[in-house]
Design a protein around this motif. Sequence first.
Motif, short mmCIF file in Angstrom:
data_model
loop_
_atom_site.label_atom_id
_atom_site.label_comp_id
_atom_site.label_asym_id
_atom_site.label_seq_id
_atom_site.Cartn_x
_atom_site.Cartn_y
_atom_site.Cartn_z
N GLN A 35 -0.23 3.70 8.70
CA GLN A 35 -1.59 3.93 8.11
C GLN A 35 -2.50 4.88 8.66
O GLN A 35 -2.56 4.79 9.93
CB GLN A 35 -2.06 2.49 7.74
N MET A 87 -7.44 2.97 -1.06
CA MET A 87 -6.41 2.61 -0.12
C MET A 87 -6.00 3.80 0.67
O MET A 87 -5.63 4.81 0.16
CB MET A 87 -5.13 2.06 -0.96
N PHE A 126 0.61 -1.42 -0.01
CA PHE A 126 0.11 -0.11 -0.11
C PHE A 126 0.81 1.14 -0.04
O PHE A 126 0.52 2.39 -0.60
CB PHE A 126 -0.63 0.16 1.24
#
Length: 488
Positions: free
Chosen positions: A413, A323, A295
């Motif tokens: 993330q 994403m 990612f």
Amino acid sequence: MHPCAAVRQALIRAGLFSDTGEAGATRWRISPTPFLLTPDHLRFFRSLGTHLLAFYRALNRLYFDSLHGTQPAWVAAYLDQGKPESLVTYSRLDRFRDALPAVIRPDIIPTESGMVMTELDSVPGGIGLTACMAEAYGKAAGREPRDARPENGPESPVARGSCLVPAASIVGGSDGMLDGFAAMLRAQMGARSGGVAIVVSEEAQDYRPEMEWMAARLRERDLAAFCVDPHEVDFTEEGLRLMRDHRPIALLYRFFELFDLPNVPKSELVMYAAKQDRVAVTPPFKPQMEEKLAFALFHHPALTTFWQKELGEETYTTLLGLMPKTWILDPRPLPPAAVIPGLQLGGRAIADWRDLGHATQKGRRYVIKPSGFSPLAWGSRGVSVGHDLPQSEWAAVIDQALASFPTTPHILQEFHKGRQFDLSYYHEAAQAIVPMAGRARLSPYYFVTGDRAELAGILATVCTPEKKLIHGMKDAIMAPCAVVSERQ
């Protein structure tokens, strides 16, 4: 018998649900309805498989182009970080160059602003569970009058209701997971003769009951599939065989993570047989295809042109919206004039990951997790949510992740909060339907045949709102997804 009780009994008979109160028992809350989607959501999920297969294909090419100098060498270096040299060398063999995962399962979080894909798994659990629940809900349908309509209009992916919907409404149908998995296995076998060995390691033993159930149902479809321990695989000069009846193994379905290879008996013999083309193996022994840091590569500005060219505008734009921004927690210092691309703290760019350790609770809405090739990289293990931790603990998590880089790279993330839904579940003791608010994770299963990734079913997991991480637990609702007609 109440339809929920019928579903529960079907799961108990399959060995996938425990009717005891013992610690560690497999239990969850059974909903009176599947998790209901609109036709628009179904169209989204059906098209997503094509985009995800394209992503895997592009990631595979990016890796090999990086080795050959047509893409930055650091791409392969990141994907190989912490892996045994022998496994890396094996994964690069020409025989396996174009091999891709044949099962694709993303984790999708419905948020107020749309769908967010937090992970992508090619060795997923839940295949047998989703198949069994789809069958159980399908058989129990019609036991009560239907009253299931999308809540808050047709755009809501969830509906209230006190009864089951027809089997035809279940995504993929009652047998969709079985049919899709069988088609994938047959495609992977090709013209080889023999059976299918679903090899489950000790590390993955919690998933053994669902794969045993799956294998038994596949045999009813004239596909000789058997769920076995690694030691039940016998090696001969002609290939692999099942010790139980000396049946040749045409296809070995690898239900274990690659970090677990040293603990899997006969894994080297399996790899040798695959290298000699005496057995087909899926997913392939390619650890670079099983890293969450993919990612981060997708979002890296130096690779934007590559992704746009390889994926095409539609797929690139779709994945860009799905994403969440992701970064590789690389401890190496940056040059004085450099900053971490796209990462800010209080509106200013930063060049040191440790600066995030000083962020306020609002400023640390991030998740840190192992990228892959680690016993902590699956099942929500090793995941830390920044705004759920005191500042000192969050800073310690960052330090630990950076220190682990040589053996286990971690990723940072963005955290996206799931929207809240009003659902209900069957209270066994009271024999009544009880309301429950929760946030959902949708896990669609795609099985690859040829150049197509077909949607076979979707598993919904719904946890109460205070849970930051959504995963299966006794207080969660788990159910297959179904679609309601716009006319209802």
